[in-house]
Scaffold this motif. Sequence first.
Motif, PDB file in Angstrom:
ATOM      1  N   ALA A 483       0.819  -1.210   0.000  1.00  0.00           N
ATOM      2  CA  ALA A 483       0.000   0.000   0.000  1.00  0.00           C
ATOM      3  C   ALA A 483       0.855   1.262   0.000  1.00  0.00           C
ATOM      4  N   LEU A 484       1.968   1.222   0.713  1.00  0.00           N
ATOM      5  CA  LEU A 484       2.809   2.412   0.843  1.00  0.00           C
ATOM      6  C   LEU A 484       3.776   2.576  -0.321  1.00  0.00           C
ATOM      7  N   THR A 485       3.951   1.533  -1.129  1.00  0.00           N
ATOM      8  CA  THR A 485       4.911   1.622  -2.231  1.00  0.00           C
ATOM      9  C   THR A 485       4.291   1.420  -3.603  1.00  0.00           C
ATOM     10  N   ASN A 486       3.113   0.782  -3.656  1.00  0.00           N
ATOM     11  CA  ASN A 486       2.531   0.481  -4.966  1.00  0.00           C
ATOM     12  C   ASN A 486       1.022   0.334  -4.840  1.00  0.00           C
ATOM     13  N   SER A 487       0.397   1.279  -4.184  1.00  0.00           N
ATOM     14  CA  SER A 487      -1.038   1.206  -3.936  1.00  0.00           C
ATOM     15  C   SER A 487      -1.835   1.222  -5.238  1.00  0.00           C
TER      16      SER A 487
END
Length: 549
Positions: A483-487
């Motif tokens: 979620a924090l890198t490739n949401s």
Amino acid sequence: MVVGFCSPKYAATFLFLAVFVFIYLLFNIDLEHKGRSSYPLPKHHLQHRFCSFQPLSPEDALEERLLLDSIAWPETPSLSASLSLEQTTHPAHSRFTILPEKGGQQWHVGDQLEVMIKMYDFHGRPKKSGGDFLLARLHNRALGAGVAGKVLDHLNGSYSAVFSLLWEGSAKVEVTLVHPSEAVTVLQRLTGEQPDRIFFKSAFRSGSVSEITTCNVCLRPTQQPLCNFTDLTTGEPWFCYKPKNLSCDTRISNYNGGFNGHLKANEEKLFKSGNNMKVSIQASGFANVTIFPKNKDQPEVKSNIVQPGPAGYYYKGAWQSISGPTVRQFNTPSVINQCLKGKVVHLYGDSTVRQWFEYLNKALPDLKQFDLHSSVRVGPFMALDYANNILVTYQFHGPPVRSIRVPAIELHYIANELDRLVGGANTVVVFGIWAHFSTFPTELYIRRLQNIRRAVVRLLDRAPDTLVLIRTANPKAMLLREALTNSDWCSLQRDKVLRAMFKGLNVHLLDVWEMVLAHHLPHDLHPPPPIIKNIIDVILSYICPQKGS
């Protein structure tokens, strides 16, 4: 004899050299186009916090501004330091209702189905603002049927989903909360404050001396000088901190250095799988409808909400295209060989495009991969069927590249690769570039696509018969790190940019977003084999269209 620098005989020469050296230091010019500068960033670059971009032409700058405006997300709540989940969107309390609420409606193939979605917080109180990220689909598992829905945010805590009814029989509505609006607030802040939360490393080596430094588009300012690896042709930026004892010319490899993102207190609670991230919303009333055969004597039921129709849908497990060519089934090597005979297929992009090279390489026994001794993840790859005159190549896009160690010399920008192609009726170009850009400002993605688009236009100008296919993004499984890198939210925003920028050109979109969303299998960054098979069928249907389609 010693001559003073102020001597009239040498004054002009000295002045010229002084000005030239000043310009060199200021603009990081690479005098021989071999070495790399190790001076601070040029002051004339546009600074996005600590990201450095080349200045744009007035036309490109206007387009960038219009694109950013077009994808502007509805306003999301600001978050206090004492963040509590109690007032945030809670999917377990939220509900959707098939309209009309009183029932009695009969639906036929060709109609549209409208669903009203109402969001509530953890206390069961109705939300008063928009900004939640929702996905919707209509499906029938037994029929192998599915279609993506279109979601509209009414900005008051309610949303509409509209579905095209495309098959006879039953159909079930499914609505998923991907992120509450409060989580979108966090994702927006992270991109602004921590665009370097995914960082990269490069190894430098000369003889027995080696060093490793951090690299990125966005490098935080320090007293340490930089190596400027900005591409000389496209202007695509890339920088590394300069090694202490080696020159910039000694870089030999690039790799993913890791994740260094930071959330504020309690923000992690907004990204709980099974609680408020990628969670289904239940129906208020019935979730299934029965679709009857098309009724020629009655007008079609259409939603009052104007939304573009789907790109296609699944029926009996096979993708049926609405906006593209009739999709043929390429089920045997001989049928695929017949289609690709005499063709050169160039695949460019990330690992989601590499999957297609791997599929063809496995599906065609006579297509032999040539061992280039390259990375199994990054390539490059090349496969040849000599008898049928089929050549398939794969090349990863230029940095940023989240990968294992790859030789720096193998990092190629798609625009430069396209400029090296002759093109023509027997040339197929397929590219996809999205998954490695989620942590960066959208401006970087826009500029990358502007460069690629210019190269596509040049290719089509010199070889109009070249077939160009472009892969969209797709939804994926998500835990906190993803979620924090490739949401999916970041992917959707960049997907909107991609679609807008190539609209009107003689290119074709491969709508993998809808092909993944409409399918019953779980979302995955790398779609599973049944979806890949359908994508390959679409690609081959563009290369070898059914007569009359």
